[in-house]
Write an enzyme that holds these catalytic residues in place. Sequence first.
Site, PDB file in Angstrom:
ATOM      1  N   GLY A  36       2.166  -4.678   3.490  1.00 36.85           N
ATOM      2  CA  GLY A  36       3.283  -4.883   2.572  1.00 36.85           C
ATOM      3  C   GLY A  36       3.933  -6.239   2.802  1.00 36.85           C
ATOM      4  O   GLY A  36       5.161  -6.357   2.874  1.00 36.85           O
ATOM      5  N   ALA A  59      -7.813  -8.814  -1.892  1.00 39.18           N
ATOM      6  CA  ALA A  59      -6.456  -8.488  -1.439  1.00 39.18           C
ATOM      7  C   ALA A  59      -5.645  -7.978  -2.627  1.00 39.18           C
ATOM      8  O   ALA A  59      -6.009  -8.202  -3.774  1.00 39.18           O
ATOM      9  CB  ALA A  59      -5.788  -9.727  -0.879  1.00 39.18           C
ATOM     10  N   GLY A  60      -4.564  -7.308  -2.324  1.00 32.55           N
ATOM     11  CA  GLY A  60      -3.692  -6.893  -3.409  1.00 32.55           C
ATOM     12  C   GLY A  60      -2.271  -6.834  -2.916  1.00 32.55           C
ATOM     13  O   GLY A  60      -2.035  -6.345  -1.814  1.00 32.55           O
ATOM     14  N   HIS A  61      -1.339  -7.391  -3.648  1.00 31.30           N
ATOM     15  CA  HIS A  61       0.049  -7.118  -3.302  1.00 31.30           C
ATOM     16  C   HIS A  61       0.835  -6.705  -4.535  1.00 31.30           C
ATOM     17  O   HIS A  61       0.614  -7.189  -5.626  1.00 31.30           O
ATOM     18  CB  HIS A  61       0.727  -8.249  -2.513  1.00 31.30           C
ATOM     19  CG  HIS A  61       0.334  -9.613  -2.908  1.00 31.30           C
ATOM     20  ND1 HIS A  61      -0.370 -10.466  -2.101  1.00 31.30           N
ATOM     21  CD2 HIS A  61       0.550 -10.268  -4.051  1.00 31.30           C
ATOM     22  CE1 HIS A  61      -0.580 -11.585  -2.727  1.00 31.30           C
ATOM     23  NE2 HIS A  61      -0.027 -11.501  -3.904  1.00 31.30           N
ATOM     24  N   THR A  62       1.718  -5.758  -4.295  1.00 31.65           N
ATOM     25  CA  THR A  62       2.470  -5.186  -5.389  1.00 31.65           C
ATOM     26  C   THR A  62       3.845  -5.829  -5.396  1.00 31.65           C
ATOM     27  O   THR A  62       4.483  -5.916  -4.352  1.00 31.65           O
ATOM     28  CB  THR A  62       2.603  -3.670  -5.164  1.00 31.65           C
ATOM     29  OG1 THR A  62       1.289  -3.160  -4.970  1.00 31.65           O
ATOM     30  CG2 THR A  62       3.251  -2.973  -6.333  1.00 31.65           C
ATOM     31  N   GLY A 109      -4.139  -4.746   7.815  1.00 26.96           N
ATOM     32  CA  GLY A 109      -4.059  -4.966   6.361  1.00 26.96           C
ATOM     33  C   GLY A 109      -3.158  -3.952   5.681  1.00 26.96           C
ATOM     34  O   GLY A 109      -2.729  -2.968   6.290  1.00 26.96           O
ATOM     35  N   ASP A 110      -2.869  -4.245   4.408  1.00 28.48           N
ATOM     36  CA  ASP A 110      -2.051  -3.359   3.564  1.00 28.48           C
ATOM     37  C   ASP A 110      -0.681  -3.082   4.174  1.00 28.48           C
ATOM     38  O   ASP A 110      -0.122  -1.997   4.027  1.00 28.48           O
ATOM     39  CB  ASP A 110      -2.786  -2.032   3.293  1.00 28.48           C
ATOM     40  CG  ASP A 110      -4.193  -2.252   2.771  1.00 28.48           C
ATOM     41  OD1 ASP A 110      -4.334  -3.038   1.824  1.00 28.48           O
ATOM     42  OD2 ASP A 110      -5.136  -1.670   3.327  1.00 28.48           O
TER      43      ASP A 110
END
Length: 528
Positions: free
Chosen positions: A64, A96-99, A61-62
């Site tokens: 990118g 979840a998180g996306h930048t 995870g994380d």
Amino acid sequence: MPEKQSVSQERFLQPTKNLQESLQGIYERNKIKIGPDGRQKKLIHPDVRRNTFAVVGGALGDEGKGRFVDNLNETLLEKRGIDKIWTVRFQGGNNAGHTIEKDGQVLKLHLIPSGVFYDDAIGIIDTGVVVHPEDLVTEINYVEDAVGNITNRLILSESAILVTDLERAEEKLNNARAGKSRGGTGRGIGPAYAHHLDRRGNLIRDLLSGGWKKTFADKYDQYEKDFAAYGLSLEEIEVPDYAATLKTGVEQKRAVGGKIKFLKRLENARSWVLDAEITQNTLPLHHTIFEDRRHAVVFEGAQAAGLDAWVGTRPDVTSSNTRSYGISEGTRFWKRENLEEVIAVIKVPYTSSVGSRRMPTHVDLPKDKGGLPLPLPENATYEQKWAEWVREEAHEYGTTTGRARDINHLDLEFIRYSLRMSGADSVAVTHLDVAREEDVIKVCTHYEDEGGQTVFYEPDLERLRTVIPSYVELPGWDGQKAQSAKKAKDLPDNSRKFLAFLQDRLGYPIVAATTGPSRENFVSFRKS
Ligand code: IMP
């Protein structure tokens, strides 16, 4: 971490071929058939619907992933003459998180597919996604405040899985029952999927239906009774407050509140969703998309294979099928074999992870009970110093919690397993700039047991505790130089050799790399 580590003296100077040649080699092995006449034919399986891609997490995870979705959208629109792109979330929720970067602004997305920022793209939050309606409305408003209308480019499946404050409170109850935190993000993801499988859960369409108030009033009453049985007051249970978190930038909580407040919040979100007309039955839509060859589809995975409910490494796994195979259940239409390419994203030259699991290549860094970093001891090892530098350089901290992520040496045995389980065709790497010329980069090539026999990765921490990682040491490179590279040939020599080595050992083509935080820090290894 096992005490004994065999550090092989094998140096990696053998793959001297340039990366693109090596990439073509592996790519062609997979996709090109040499006919009896010696001529090459491009192999396109009859099931493949061209211009369909998935970007999934290849490690823990994380990674990118958003950057690659972004780049794919651009390539499809500019180079393949596509009219419209459908960007589809098929699992997970706002755990979840996306930048993403849009017009110089940095936006943190949780539920909204990142493709929605292209004028010619439409985002679908599909059936397999867990949606908290109030949080969705908050997120849409936050994004619209920054970049203008997106509602007209967003579709929410009316059959998406609903999560409310009740399931979020239940996650807390489950922690209380277990006597400890079971490691969830507090977004109610586990209970929502659990109830989906035990056939008690609600869907978005239950909230939209005329009888919604009774359904959710009854549900509140039931939960209130369940909590009372444990001597707890549902009303007082604290759940995440996304709107306040957005304002302050730090995770905020609020109480579930009484039944009237709970229903009022749901009603507000329901009215907003109905007025905005974003809900649809997505199944007929997929039929139409499939048939219209001017349309492309990009499936945006959340989390990663190492966090998958079935093949991830417990206990810190999520509750959905995070892999390309999850696209079938999450859309009820597409099958893995339809996809032109599944790209799995991994971090290099290390892996980071959150949660309590300790991977075999874990590097111990001191932390306090809250997960905040403590200074290294005076007698810190070289590896600890390297890991601390990586953590600071790559800012390996949880976005909302501020907790330091664990840093692991890159583990090719684990990655090979994850890529296989992901259904990956190719690999994209991130963080190629997190390296220094003076460093020796340790990469685990395989595991051995006490007797020196090779053992395979298994997602089972008990077994993993007994394996002995075998490492090779590769020379580092200048991360700054990697960051300024525009093309593969501009990358530092050692980083190219490193990638060629990975390709070789993983058996998957590496198709692109990110080399820094901004949009332009991107190198593609494809010829077109
Ligand atoms: P849940 O998905 O909120 O239930 O969390 C279950 C576990 O998965 C926890 O250990 C989380 O930290 C982890 N997790 C969930 N989403 C992500 C993610 O996007 N990146 C990394 N870990 C995640």
